[in-house]
Design a protein around this motif. Structure first.
Motif, PDB file in Angstrom:
ATOM      1  N   GLU A 204       0.831  -1.205   0.000  1.00  0.00           N
ATOM      2  CA  GLU A 204       0.000   0.000   0.000  1.00  0.00           C
ATOM      3  C   GLU A 204       0.865   1.254   0.000  1.00  0.00           C
ATOM      4  O   GLU A 204       0.569   2.224  -0.700  1.00  0.00           O
ATOM      5  N   LYS A 205       1.935   1.249   0.774  1.00  0.00           N
ATOM      6  CA  LYS A 205       2.802   2.426   0.833  1.00  0.00           C
ATOM      7  C   LYS A 205       3.605   2.604  -0.455  1.00  0.00           C
ATOM      8  O   LYS A 205       3.917   3.729  -0.853  1.00  0.00           O
TER       9      LYS A 205
ATOM     10  N   GLY B  71       7.050   8.013  -4.866  1.00  0.00           N
ATOM     11  CA  GLY B  71       8.312   8.349  -4.240  1.00  0.00           C
ATOM     12  C   GLY B  71       8.633   7.591  -2.974  1.00  0.00           C
ATOM     13  O   GLY B  71       9.724   7.759  -2.417  1.00  0.00           O
ATOM     14  N   PHE B  72       7.709   6.723  -2.503  1.00  0.00           N
ATOM     15  CA  PHE B  72       7.986   6.003  -1.260  1.00  0.00           C
ATOM     16  C   PHE B  72       9.158   5.034  -1.434  1.00  0.00           C
ATOM     17  O   PHE B  72       9.996   4.896  -0.536  1.00  0.00           O
TER      18      PHE B  72
ATOM     19  N   ASP C  74      15.544  14.192   2.779  1.00  0.00           N
ATOM     20  CA  ASP C  74      15.435  14.533   4.202  1.00  0.00           C
ATOM     21  C   ASP C  74      14.506  13.584   4.958  1.00  0.00           C
ATOM     22  O   ASP C  74      14.587  13.498   6.185  1.00  0.00           O
ATOM     23  N   ASP C  75      13.635  12.888   4.234  1.00  0.00           N
ATOM     24  CA  ASP C  75      12.664  12.008   4.889  1.00  0.00           C
ATOM     25  C   ASP C  75      12.906  10.537   4.558  1.00  0.00           C
ATOM     26  O   ASP C  75      11.963   9.772   4.373  1.00  0.00           O
ATOM     27  N   PHE C  76      14.189  10.126   4.445  1.00  0.00           N
ATOM     28  CA  PHE C  76      14.488   8.725   4.138  1.00  0.00           C
ATOM     29  C   PHE C  76      13.962   7.826   5.255  1.00  0.00           C
ATOM     30  O   PHE C  76      13.797   8.256   6.416  1.00  0.00           O
ATOM     31  N   ILE C  77      13.712   6.562   4.918  1.00  0.00           N
ATOM     32  CA  ILE C  77      13.182   5.574   5.859  1.00  0.00           C
ATOM     33  C   ILE C  77      14.221   4.479   6.027  1.00  0.00           C
ATOM     34  O   ILE C  77      14.632   3.850   5.051  1.00  0.00           O
ATOM     35  N   PHE C  78      14.649   4.248   7.244  1.00  0.00           N
ATOM     36  CA  PHE C  78      15.717   3.296   7.542  1.00  0.00           C
ATOM     37  C   PHE C  78      15.115   1.974   8.020  1.00  0.00           C
ATOM     38  O   PHE C  78      14.227   1.959   8.873  1.00  0.00           O
ATOM     39  N   GLN C  79      15.603   0.865   7.478  1.00  0.00           N
ATOM     40  CA  GLN C  79      15.122  -0.475   7.865  1.00  0.00           C
ATOM     41  C   GLN C  79      16.259  -1.266   8.481  1.00  0.00           C
ATOM     42  O   GLN C  79      17.392  -1.233   8.005  1.00  0.00           O
TER      43      GLN C  79
END
Length: 371
Positions: free
Chosen positions: A157-158, A163-164, A253-258
């Protein structure tokens, strides 16, 4: 036989111990001459006059003529070769392996009273069967499947948001031993003689723990831990002093870290750091009340690009023979291979990740490490 014929034949006496090889032209000439004269001595005399070399023996001339009369040509007879395996034997082999697919060829050959080579040939050539190897995968608990399914659905869904996928940064660690692991089944040394080459295997060989992070734009790393075992403290130091600063500089600036649920990642100080530095922008194993974007499902190595692509690609290149001689050369090889990964390769990796999410949902969270 007149004196002139004897003189001609004796002019080219047979060489002792020599085996003459006669061409098709030689044989055809002898057959035609024998058909005209019906005299092998006349054939020998004419042969010596024309070709200026030793004539064939009487039995060869007679044999060639007889073969031409019988077959109409001087071509070598087709050899019978190995007798064909009967259809009954083929059907017995088929039935035996349909009933017990894991049975060994030797055991089946003993039960069916066939030679092992015959049973193997029937399986491969007549039945077109292939011996597949079992793959070891991590055992999933009953509670793992709903968690993984919920994660896959939420991630899909995301990913529909524009750009996600560009914001995602996956990370993982791997251990590289100095002696590596050489696959003996895929390593061959071709030659006319056995070189008897050995590869020494050292137990508990020197090793290095490597960290990498991977996004759609590139690979961050490798980072080499100095400690033999990664702890929560050493992992936190790497995040604070090395990784986060690079991500903030290279990514949006809004990166998502896993990160996965490894023990160093579960450290309370690590989670507090991520909650403070990346609130709502990290994916991983989390506790109650933590500001995580999505919890990472346990025992899910088949979903992260580091596991299904990065480490396999790097180790395949690093452990090409000859193996690294010391830790410094091992680190240099890892760094060089990681540097060859480009944006085009990463685009295919992200497509593969999307495909794996689909497969997990369709197959109700089956093992897909082998895809």
């Amino acid at each position: 036989m007149d004196v002139s014929m004897l003189r001609i034949i004796n002019k080219y006496p047979p060489m002792k111990g020599a085996v003459m090889a006669f061409s098709k032209q030689d044989k055809a000439f002898c057959v035609l001459q024998f058909a005209k004269t019906e005299s092998w001595t006349c054939v020998q005399c004419a042969f010596c006059r024309k070709f200026k070399k030793e004539a064939p023996e009487r039995k060869s001339i007679v044999r060639w003529h007889a073969k031409f009369v019988k077959d109409g040509c001087l071509c070598p007879s087709k050899r019978t070769g190995r007798p064909l395996t009967s259809e009954d034997a083929v059907e017995q082999v088929r039935t035996a392996f349909q009933r017990s697919p894991r049975k060994s060829v030797r055991r089946a050959s003993r039960e069916l009273q066939l030679a092992p080579a015959t049973a193997w040939r029937v399986l491969r050539k007549r039945l077109q069967m292939v011996p597949y190897k079992l793959k070891l995968v991590q055992k999933l608990k009953d509670t793992d499947k709903p968690l993984c399914r919920d994660f896959c659905i939420a991630m899909q869904e995301k990913l529909e948001d524009n750009g996600f996928d560009d914001r995602l940064v996956f990370s993982d660690e791997a251990t590289f031993h100095l002696n590596g692991k050489v696959n003996k089944h895929n390593t061959r040394i071709w030659g006319t003689e056995n070189p008897h080459e050995l590869l020494e295997h050292e137990r508990d060989s020197p090793k290095v723990n490597v960290f990498c992070a991977i996004s759609k734009k590139g690979v961050f790393g490798p980072f080499f831990f100095e400690e033999a075992t990664i702890t929560g403290e050493s992992y936190l130091n790497m995040l604070e002093d090395w990784l986060i600063a690079q991500l903030e500089e290279a990514e949006s600036d809004d990166f998502i870290f896993q990160q996965d649920g490894a023990p160093p990642h579960w450290s309370l100080r690590v989670r507090q750091f991520l909650n403070t530095r990346l609130p709502g922008r990290w994916i991983g194993r989390s506790g109650r009340g933590e500001d995580v974007l999505m919890p990472w499902p346990p025992r899910s190595p088949d979903l992260t690009p580091c596991d299904f692509f990065l480490w396999g690609f790097v180790k395949q290149q690093v452990y090409l023979l000859p193996l690294p001689r010391d830790i410094d050369e091992l680190k240099a090889r890892v760094t060089a291979v990681v540097g060859t990964i480009d944006v085009k390769m990463l685009e295919h990796v992200w497509q593969e990740m999307d495909y794996r999410l689909d497969v997990c949902c369709v197959t109700n969270i089956a093992h897909i490490e082998q895809l």
